[in-house]
Write an enzyme that holds these catalytic residues in place. Structure first.
Site, PDB file in Angstrom:
ATOM      1  N   HIS A 123       0.872  -1.186   0.000  1.00 23.35           N
ATOM      2  CA  HIS A 123       0.000   0.000   0.000  1.00 23.35           C
ATOM      3  C   HIS A 123       0.909   1.235   0.000  1.00 23.35           C
ATOM      4  O   HIS A 123       2.010   1.178   0.551  1.00 23.35           O
ATOM      5  CB  HIS A 123      -0.827  -0.071   1.289  1.00 23.35           C
ATOM      6  CG  HIS A 123      -1.912   0.942   1.421  1.00 23.35           C
ATOM      7  ND1 HIS A 123      -1.681   2.251   1.770  1.00 23.35           N
ATOM      8  CD2 HIS A 123      -3.269   0.827   1.293  1.00 23.35           C
ATOM      9  CE1 HIS A 123      -2.845   2.887   1.846  1.00 23.35           C
ATOM     10  NE2 HIS A 123      -3.819   2.054   1.560  1.00 23.35           N
ATOM     11  N   ASP A 200       2.821  -4.428   7.981  1.00 24.85           N
ATOM     12  CA  ASP A 200       1.575  -3.689   7.785  1.00 24.85           C
ATOM     13  C   ASP A 200       0.443  -4.696   7.991  1.00 24.85           C
ATOM     14  O   ASP A 200       0.207  -5.557   7.142  1.00 24.85           O
ATOM     15  CB  ASP A 200       1.571  -3.100   6.372  1.00 24.85           C
ATOM     16  CG  ASP A 200       0.235  -2.465   6.000  1.00 24.85           C
ATOM     17  OD1 ASP A 200      -0.756  -2.690   6.727  1.00 24.85           O
ATOM     18  OD2 ASP A 200       0.186  -1.765   4.973  1.00 24.85           O
ATOM     19  N   GLN A 203      -4.773  -5.337   6.847  1.00 21.78           N
ATOM     20  CA  GLN A 203      -5.754  -6.265   6.282  1.00 21.78           C
ATOM     21  C   GLN A 203      -5.744  -7.627   6.955  1.00 21.78           C
ATOM     22  O   GLN A 203      -6.450  -8.537   6.520  1.00 21.78           O
ATOM     23  CB  GLN A 203      -5.504  -6.448   4.782  1.00 21.78           C
ATOM     24  CG  GLN A 203      -5.759  -5.216   3.960  1.00 21.78           C
ATOM     25  CD  GLN A 203      -7.147  -4.653   4.151  1.00 21.78           C
ATOM     26  OE1 GLN A 203      -8.087  -5.341   4.547  1.00 21.78           O
ATOM     27  NE2 GLN A 203      -7.279  -3.370   3.896  1.00 21.78           N
ATOM     28  N   LYS A 226     -10.505  -0.628  10.396  1.00 22.67           N
ATOM     29  CA  LYS A 226     -10.578  -1.823   9.557  1.00 22.67           C
ATOM     30  C   LYS A 226     -10.863  -3.072  10.378  1.00 22.67           C
ATOM     31  O   LYS A 226     -10.823  -4.182   9.869  1.00 22.67           O
ATOM     32  CB  LYS A 226      -9.282  -1.971   8.762  1.00 22.67           C
ATOM     33  CG  LYS A 226      -9.120  -0.850   7.743  1.00 22.67           C
ATOM     34  CD  LYS A 226      -7.980  -1.063   6.797  1.00 22.67           C
ATOM     35  CE  LYS A 226      -7.909   0.137   5.852  1.00 22.67           C
ATOM     36  NZ  LYS A 226      -6.946  -0.031   4.780  1.00 22.67           N
ATOM     37  N   CYS A 364      -4.612   2.542  -3.695  1.00 19.73           N
ATOM     38  CA  CYS A 364      -3.365   2.989  -3.052  1.00 19.73           C
ATOM     39  C   CYS A 364      -2.235   1.998  -3.276  1.00 19.73           C
ATOM     40  O   CYS A 364      -1.416   1.778  -2.371  1.00 19.73           O
ATOM     41  CB  CYS A 364      -3.551   3.240  -1.557  1.00 19.73           C
ATOM     42  SG  CYS A 364      -4.733   4.508  -1.176  1.00 19.73           S
TER      43      CYS A 364
HETATM   44  C1  LIG Z   1      -5.955   0.679   4.608  1.00 28.21           C
HETATM   45  C2  LIG Z   1      -4.558   0.215   4.508  1.00 28.21           C
HETATM   46  C3  LIG Z   1      -3.504   1.015   4.937  1.00 28.21           C
HETATM   47  C4  LIG Z   1      -3.699   2.414   5.438  1.00 28.21           C
HETATM   48  O1  LIG Z   1      -4.515   2.460   6.564  1.00 28.21           O
HETATM   49  P1  LIG Z   1      -4.995   3.858   7.137  1.00 28.21           P
HETATM   50  O2  LIG Z   1      -6.061   3.481   8.108  1.00 28.21           O
HETATM   51  O3  LIG Z   1      -5.512   4.644   5.973  1.00 28.21           O
HETATM   52  O4  LIG Z   1      -3.824   4.511   7.769  1.00 28.21           O
HETATM   53  C5  LIG Z   1      -2.238   0.500   4.842  1.00 28.21           C
HETATM   54  N1  LIG Z   1      -2.015  -0.728   4.374  1.00 28.21           N
HETATM   55  C6  LIG Z   1      -2.998  -1.536   3.957  1.00 28.21           C
HETATM   56  C7  LIG Z   1      -2.673  -2.909   3.486  1.00 28.21           C
HETATM   57  C8  LIG Z   1      -4.298  -1.081   4.007  1.00 28.21           C
HETATM   58  O5  LIG Z   1      -5.290  -1.878   3.585  1.00 28.21           O
END
Ligand SMILES: *Cc1c(COP(=O)(O)O)cnc(C)c1O
Length: 406
Positions: A123, A200, A203, A226, A364
């Site tokens: 992302h 990260d 997800q 999320k 993104c």
């Molecule tokens: C949504 C997402 C982000 C960013 O999250 P924010 O809540 O916008 O800071 C980063 N990495 C992944 C894989 C995402 O799905």
């Protein structure tokens, strides 16, 4: 395991009763943001109505209650992640800020020519902070390639390491392809080469159990919105000895020991990384979101979401001209696709007219789009409250849209 009661779960999410363009809402944009159950929203209003006061600074009762609510949530998060200490749990605004914190603060310890490994499926929030560091520090960014099915090339990954590799930053689950990366295996290799690992988890966190110690990672970032929690709050987990060695990210109130014009000292962890008044109500309510997820249980969640994924994938594969991007084994319940030559945007608009919320665009992840030679996709993603009937309606709508755009 008791039967999965999706009807009962849906009752906890009043938004699912609304109509969009005169049609019942079918919400399939869970990868961008999940909906929030009544228990979490009720907790937020309860805190606003009964307990709102700035945390940490007050001797008065309300401030102490607010502080206790936030700190008890920090302990909740610690347990949820299997971390050793609450000192390792930093409240941030979300995944993006968490990764920026690592890139800025840990990044200050890096030198020109030091190397950071990313992957092609990241992302933007796990790319751009490292590019900013590249501009400041002259670090080198290396990128692990993705194969046609959406799986990372692990031989290529291992071949990217050198004497100068300091850190690997990788997503646990791709927000576009649904690929679940072998983070534990990647971390083990990185450590054998003397590099740290930042994950990260945006997800992963709502869809599978995450144990930072079992994964063996050094940093782990995610967003509350999320995982059925409030917006504007998120977490950075970091190993204590690393966080202790890192300089502060932002300066201000709360993160200091003592301030004077002849020199200022920093607060202990975790406060060193929490400058300014945090979203303490959001932070407190995150605990309710964790309770909600744990109340259903990850085994049940995974079984339900995989059933939706399987059903949707099979039916979509039978639609003429529809191509799915991301077919990794064991993938998460995210389906990116394109219909023949139809623009992703047109597909999204037509689905919206039928009450179906999907995401369109580059998600993104422009480097990943470039890898597949496309500008964007349509993405449907599933969560705990989606039903097989919704998937059937979605498929029926896709058939109509495919016929219209053919
Ligand atoms: C949504 C997402 C982000 C960013 O999250 P924010 O809540 O916008 O800071 C980063 N990495 C992944 C894989 C995402 O799905």
């Amino acid at each position: 395991m008791k039967a999965y009661d999706v009807t009962a779960i849906r009752k906890d999410f009043p938004i699912l009763d609304r109509k969009v363009n005169g049609k019942p809402l079918i919400y399939l944009d869970n990868t961008a943001s999940t909906q929030t159950p009544r228990a979490v929203v009720d907790d937020i209003s309860h805190l606003y109505y009964t307990q709102k006061a700035n945390v940490h600074r007050g001797v008065h009762c309300l401030s102490q209650e607010a502080t206790a609510a936030m700190e008890s949530s920090r302990e909740h998060v610690r347990r949820f992640l299997g971390a050793d200490s609450v000192d390792e749990i930093i409240f941030t605004r979300g995944t993006t800020e968490s990764i920026n914190l690592v890139a800025s603060s840990y990044g200050q310890l890096l030198e020109t020519g030091d190397e950071v490994i990313l992957t092609e499926m990241e992302h933007h929030s796990n790319i751009v902070p490292w590019q900013l560091l590249q501009q400041r520090k002259g670090i080198v960014i290396k990128v692990v390639p993705v194969d046609d099915s959406g799986v990372l090339d692990l031989d290529a990954y291992r071949a990217l390491f050198s004497e100068r590799t300091r850190l690997v930053s990788v997503t646990q689950v791709s927000n576009v392809l649904g690929t679940v990366n072998p983070v534990a295996e990647m971390a083990e290799y990185a450590h054998s080469r003397g590099a740290l690992v930042c994950v990260d988890g945006a997800q992963a966190i709502a869809h599978m159990p995450v144990d930072v110690k079992a994964l063996g990672v050094d940093f782990y970032a995610f967003s509350s919105h999320k995982m059925y929690g409030p917006t504007g709050i998120g977490i950075l987990y970091g190993r204590r000895e690393l966080l202790n060695a890192m300089p502060p990210y932002q300066g201000g109130g709360e993160m200091i020991g003592h301030v004077s014009f002849s020199g200022t000292t920093w607060a202990e962890l975790p406060y060193k990384f929490e400058a300014g008044t945090p979203d303490y109500i959001g932070a407190a309510a995150l605990a309710q979101a964790i309770d909600y997820i744990e109340g259903i249980g990850f085994d049940a969640i995974a079984a339900h979401e995989h059933a939706l994924l399987k059903h949707a994938t099979e039916a979509m594969s039978a639609i003429d001209g529809l191509r799915i991007y991301g077919t990794a084994p064991g993938k998460s319940a995210v389906i990116s696709f394109l219909i023949s030559n139809a623009h992703h945007y047109d597909t999204g608009i037509l689905l919206d007219q039928l009450g179906i919320a999907v995401r369109t665009g580059h998600h993104c992840a422009q480097p990943l789009m470039e890898r597949f030679g496309i500008e964007g996709t349509v993405r449907a993603s599933f969560a705990i409250y989606n039903t097989l009937e919704e998937v059937d309606k979605f498929i029926e709508a896709l058939r109509r849209v495919a016929a219209m755009l053919a």
